[in-house]
Motif scaffolding. Structure first.
Motif, PDB file in Angstrom:
ATOM      1  N   ILE A 249       0.819  -1.210   0.000  1.00 11.94           N
ATOM      2  CA  ILE A 249       0.000   0.000   0.000  1.00 11.94           C
ATOM      3  C   ILE A 249       0.856   1.265   0.000  1.00 11.94           C
ATOM      4  CG2 ILE A 249      -1.664   1.348   1.351  1.00 11.94           C
ATOM      5  CD1 ILE A 249      -3.079  -1.323   1.931  1.00 11.94           C
ATOM      6  N   PRO A 250       1.887   1.409   0.856  1.00 12.23           N
ATOM      7  CA  PRO A 250       2.710   2.622   0.783  1.00 12.23           C
ATOM      8  C   PRO A 250       3.381   2.769  -0.583  1.00 12.23           C
ATOM      9  CG  PRO A 250       3.167   1.448   2.814  1.00 12.23           C
ATOM     10  CD  PRO A 250       2.287   0.565   1.971  1.00 12.23           C
ATOM     11  N   PHE A 251       3.824   1.671  -1.170  1.00 10.11           N
ATOM     12  CA  PHE A 251       4.472   1.695  -2.477  1.00 10.11           C
ATOM     13  C   PHE A 251       3.510   2.237  -3.537  1.00 10.11           C
ATOM     14  CE2 PHE A 251       5.780  -0.559  -6.414  1.00 10.11           C
ATOM     15  CZ  PHE A 251       7.018   0.036  -6.572  1.00 10.11           C
ATOM     16  N   VAL A 252       2.266   1.773  -3.541  1.00 13.11           N
ATOM     17  CA  VAL A 252       1.272   2.223  -4.502  1.00 13.11           C
ATOM     18  C   VAL A 252       0.922   3.684  -4.252  1.00 13.11           C
ATOM     19  CG1 VAL A 252      -1.090   1.868  -5.321  1.00 13.11           C
ATOM     20  CG2 VAL A 252       0.399  -0.090  -4.917  1.00 13.11           C
ATOM     21  N   ALA A 253       0.857   4.112  -3.002  1.00 13.80           N
ATOM     22  CA  ALA A 253       0.580   5.513  -2.690  1.00 13.80           C
ATOM     23  C   ALA A 253       1.682   6.419  -3.222  1.00 13.80           C
ATOM     24  CB  ALA A 253       0.427   5.702  -1.178  1.00 13.80           C
ATOM     25  N   VAL A 254       2.929   5.987  -3.088  1.00 17.15           N
ATOM     26  CA  VAL A 254       4.056   6.762  -3.614  1.00 17.15           C
ATOM     27  C   VAL A 254       3.948   6.856  -5.136  1.00 17.15           C
ATOM     28  CG1 VAL A 254       6.554   6.751  -3.991  1.00 17.15           C
ATOM     29  CG2 VAL A 254       5.636   6.355  -1.717  1.00 17.15           C
ATOM     30  N   LEU A 255       3.595   5.765  -5.774  1.00 16.48           N
ATOM     31  CA  LEU A 255       3.453   5.772  -7.236  1.00 16.48           C
ATOM     32  C   LEU A 255       2.416   6.785  -7.673  1.00 16.48           C
ATOM     33  CD1 LEU A 255       3.518   1.983  -8.133  1.00 16.48           C
ATOM     34  CD2 LEU A 255       5.318   3.680  -8.413  1.00 16.48           C
ATOM     35  N   GLY A 256       1.304   6.808  -6.996  1.00 10.02           N
ATOM     36  CA  GLY A 256       0.259   7.756  -7.351  1.00 10.02           C
ATOM     37  C   GLY A 256       0.717   9.192  -7.194  1.00 10.02           C
ATOM     38  N   ALA A 257       1.417   9.482  -6.127  1.00  8.09           N
ATOM     39  CA  ALA A 257       1.918  10.836  -5.895  1.00  8.09           C
ATOM     40  C   ALA A 257       2.955  11.227  -6.935  1.00  8.09           C
ATOM     41  CB  ALA A 257       2.509  10.941  -4.491  1.00  8.09           C
ATOM     42  N   LEU A 258       3.857  10.319  -7.252  1.00 10.85           N
ATOM     43  CA  LEU A 258       4.909  10.615  -8.223  1.00 10.85           C
ATOM     44  C   LEU A 258       4.354  10.778  -9.634  1.00 10.85           C
ATOM     45  CD1 LEU A 258       7.761   8.201  -7.103  1.00 10.85           C
ATOM     46  CD2 LEU A 258       7.735  10.687  -6.919  1.00 10.85           C
ATOM     47  N   ALA A 259       3.339  10.047  -9.979  1.00 11.88           N
ATOM     48  CA  ALA A 259       2.813  10.067 -11.342  1.00 11.88           C
ATOM     49  C   ALA A 259       2.001  11.318 -11.627  1.00 11.88           C
ATOM     50  CB  ALA A 259       1.962   8.832 -11.584  1.00 11.88           C
ATOM     51  N   GLY A 260       1.685  12.079 -10.629  1.00 12.41           N
ATOM     52  CA  GLY A 260       0.839  13.243 -10.810  1.00 12.41           C
ATOM     53  C   GLY A 260       1.395  14.311 -11.715  1.00 12.41           C
ATOM     54  N   CYS A 261       2.648  14.230 -12.106  1.00 12.48           N
ATOM     55  CA  CYS A 261       3.249  15.291 -12.891  1.00 12.48           C
ATOM     56  C   CYS A 261       4.093  14.683 -13.999  1.00 12.48           C
ATOM     57  CB  CYS A 261       4.105  16.172 -11.989  1.00 12.48           C
ATOM     58  SG  CYS A 261       4.535  17.716 -12.751  1.00 12.48           S
ATOM     59  N   ALA A 262       3.500  14.474 -15.168  1.00  9.14           N
ATOM     60  CA  ALA A 262       4.219  13.818 -16.246  1.00  9.14           C
ATOM     61  C   ALA A 262       4.352  14.684 -17.491  1.00  9.14           C
ATOM     62  CB  ALA A 262       3.535  12.499 -16.593  1.00  9.14           C
ATOM     63  N   SER A 263       3.963  15.954 -17.442  1.00  7.45           N
ATOM     64  CA  SER A 263       4.068  16.827 -18.603  1.00  7.45           C
ATOM     65  C   SER A 263       5.437  17.493 -18.641  1.00  7.45           C
ATOM     66  CB  SER A 263       2.955  17.874 -18.544  1.00  7.45           C
ATOM     67  OG  SER A 263       3.085  18.640 -17.373  1.00  7.45           O
ATOM     68  N   ALA A 264       5.595  18.489 -19.517  1.00 14.21           N
ATOM     69  CA  ALA A 264       6.882  19.182 -19.636  1.00 14.21           C
ATOM     70  C   ALA A 264       7.252  19.809 -18.296  1.00 14.21           C
ATOM     71  CB  ALA A 264       6.787  20.261 -20.703  1.00 14.21           C
ATOM     72  N   PRO A 265       8.517  19.701 -17.905  1.00 16.73           N
ATOM     73  CA  PRO A 265       8.925  20.189 -16.588  1.00 16.73           C
ATOM     74  C   PRO A 265       8.895  21.709 -16.491  1.00 16.73           C
ATOM     75  CG  PRO A 265      10.835  19.469 -17.839  1.00 16.73           C
ATOM     76  CD  PRO A 265       9.626  19.094 -18.638  1.00 16.73           C
ATOM     77  N   THR A 266       8.588  22.187 -15.293  1.00 17.69           N
ATOM     78  CA  THR A 266       8.650  23.624 -15.020  1.00 17.69           C
ATOM     79  C   THR A 266       9.791  23.940 -14.068  1.00 17.69           C
ATOM     80  OG1 THR A 266       7.084  23.446 -13.202  1.00 17.69           O
ATOM     81  CG2 THR A 266       6.164  23.913 -15.392  1.00 17.69           C
ATOM     82  N   VAL A 267      10.605  22.960 -13.762  1.00 24.34           N
ATOM     83  CA  VAL A 267      11.833  23.196 -13.000  1.00 24.34           C
ATOM     84  C   VAL A 267      12.961  23.363 -14.010  1.00 24.34           C
ATOM     85  CG1 VAL A 267      11.157  21.970 -10.909  1.00 24.34           C
ATOM     86  CG2 VAL A 267      12.256  20.717 -12.747  1.00 24.34           C
ATOM     87  N   PRO A 268      14.059  23.971 -13.594  1.00 26.08           N
ATOM     88  CA  PRO A 268      15.188  24.066 -14.526  1.00 26.08           C
ATOM     89  C   PRO A 268      15.684  22.672 -14.893  1.00 26.08           C
ATOM     90  CG  PRO A 268      15.770  24.947 -12.352  1.00 26.08           C
ATOM     91  CD  PRO A 268      14.347  24.530 -12.293  1.00 26.08           C
ATOM     92  N   THR A 269      16.265  22.560 -16.053  1.00 20.68           N
ATOM     93  CA  THR A 269      16.868  21.299 -16.461  1.00 20.68           C
ATOM     94  C   THR A 269      18.324  21.538 -16.814  1.00 20.68           C
ATOM     95  OG1 THR A 269      16.231  21.580 -18.769  1.00 20.68           O
ATOM     96  CG2 THR A 269      14.707  20.357 -17.376  1.00 20.68           C
ATOM     97  N   ALA A 270      19.145  20.543 -16.555  1.00 14.80           N
ATOM     98  CA  ALA A 270      20.538  20.629 -16.979  1.00 14.80           C
ATOM     99  C   ALA A 270      20.538  20.785 -18.496  1.00 14.80           C
ATOM    100  CB  ALA A 270      21.294  19.372 -16.561  1.00 14.80           C
ATOM    101  N   PRO A 271      21.358  21.673 -19.041  1.00  8.10           N
ATOM    102  CA  PRO A 271      21.315  21.912 -20.480  1.00  8.10           C
ATOM    103  C   PRO A 271      21.704  20.694 -21.319  1.00  8.10           C
ATOM    104  CG  PRO A 271      23.076  23.196 -19.457  1.00  8.10           C
ATOM    105  CD  PRO A 271      22.310  22.538 -18.353  1.00  8.10           C
ATOM    106  N   ALA A 272      22.602  19.876 -20.815  1.00 12.35           N
ATOM    107  CA  ALA A 272      23.007  18.667 -21.538  1.00 12.35           C
ATOM    108  C   ALA A 272      23.560  17.669 -20.537  1.00 12.35           C
ATOM    109  CB  ALA A 272      24.071  18.990 -22.577  1.00 12.35           C
ATOM    110  N   VAL A 273      23.042  16.447 -20.580  1.00  7.51           N
ATOM    111  CA  VAL A 273      23.506  15.391 -19.692  1.00  7.51           C
ATOM    112  C   VAL A 273      24.159  14.312 -20.551  1.00  7.51           C
ATOM    113  CG1 VAL A 273      22.806  13.605 -18.039  1.00  7.51           C
ATOM    114  CG2 VAL A 273      21.701  15.860 -17.996  1.00  7.51           C
ATOM    115  N   ASP A 274      25.420  14.047 -20.276  1.00  4.67           N
ATOM    116  CA  ASP A 274      26.141  12.954 -20.931  1.00  4.67           C
ATOM    117  C   ASP A 274      25.736  11.685 -20.195  1.00  4.67           C
ATOM    118  OD1 ASP A 274      28.036  10.944 -21.514  1.00  4.67           O
ATOM    119  OD2 ASP A 274      29.625  12.416 -21.826  1.00  4.67           O
TER     120      ASP A 274
END
Length: 180
Positions: free
Chosen positions: A6-31
């Motif tokens: 149950i805690p694992f599934v609850a975490v999944l639900g919370a994490l999945a709530g934001c799957a669109s383009a990010p509004t936080v900064p992103t590293a310009p390039a990740v090797d």
């Protein structure tokens, strides 16, 4: 479903709530080749699974151009607590920066996972989410200098995270781990 999931599934639900383009900064390039390997979780705003984590380590292994095998392991509750291991799969979502991933814990849900910052020598990174609900400050070593820690927390605060929610993850030194 067993009560232990149950805690694992609850975490999944919370994490999945934001799957669109990010509004936080992103590293310009990740090797991706340089990003692979072990990352010690130095601090975070923990998910329900991580609240009692000690010696938390996230390990990445590239299995294709866009797929990342992930192993997240930690001792639960104490340095000598039971070892917990999870194996989500990462999917690189943006080419060419490689900074925005989806992290799948259970099919078909992919949670947002943004490499918001990585230092030039790939020894420290900050993983963020647009909702500012979770953050992970990680390094290639289990401990970092206090000034580096303060600088990384400050960087997360500048991204919109609340300082009081970020907590240090207990990590033993490599020497202390070898004694076990």
């Amino acid at each position: 479903m067993s009560l232990s999931r149950i805690p694992f599934v609850a975490v999944l639900g919370a994490l999945a709530g934001c799957a669109s383009a990010p509004t936080v900064p992103t590293a310009p390039a990740v090797d991706l080749g340089r990003f692979m390997g072990d990352w010690y979780v130095i601090a975070n705003i923990p998910t329900a699974l991580e609240k009692t984590a000690h010696n938390a380590i996230e390990t990445y292994e590239r299995t294709s151009d866009t797929r990342i095998a992930t192993t997240f392991r930690f001792n639960d509750g104490a340095f000598d607590g039971p070892l917990k291991t999870y194996n989500p799969v990462g999917f690189v979502r943006d080419d060419p920066s490689n900074a925005v991933w989806g992290m799948r814990f259970i099919w078909p849900i992919k949670a947002e996972y943004v490499i918001a910052w990585v230092d030039p020598d790939y020894s420290e990174t900050i993983i963020a989410r647009s909702k500012r609900d979770y953050v992970w400050i990680m390094a290639r070593t289990p401990q970092i200098e206090a000034s580096r820690y303060a600088s990384l927390v400050e960087r997360a605060v500048e991204m919109g995270y609340e300082r009081y929610r970020i907590r240090r993850v207990p990590q033993q030194s490599l020497a202390e781990r070898a004694v076990k």
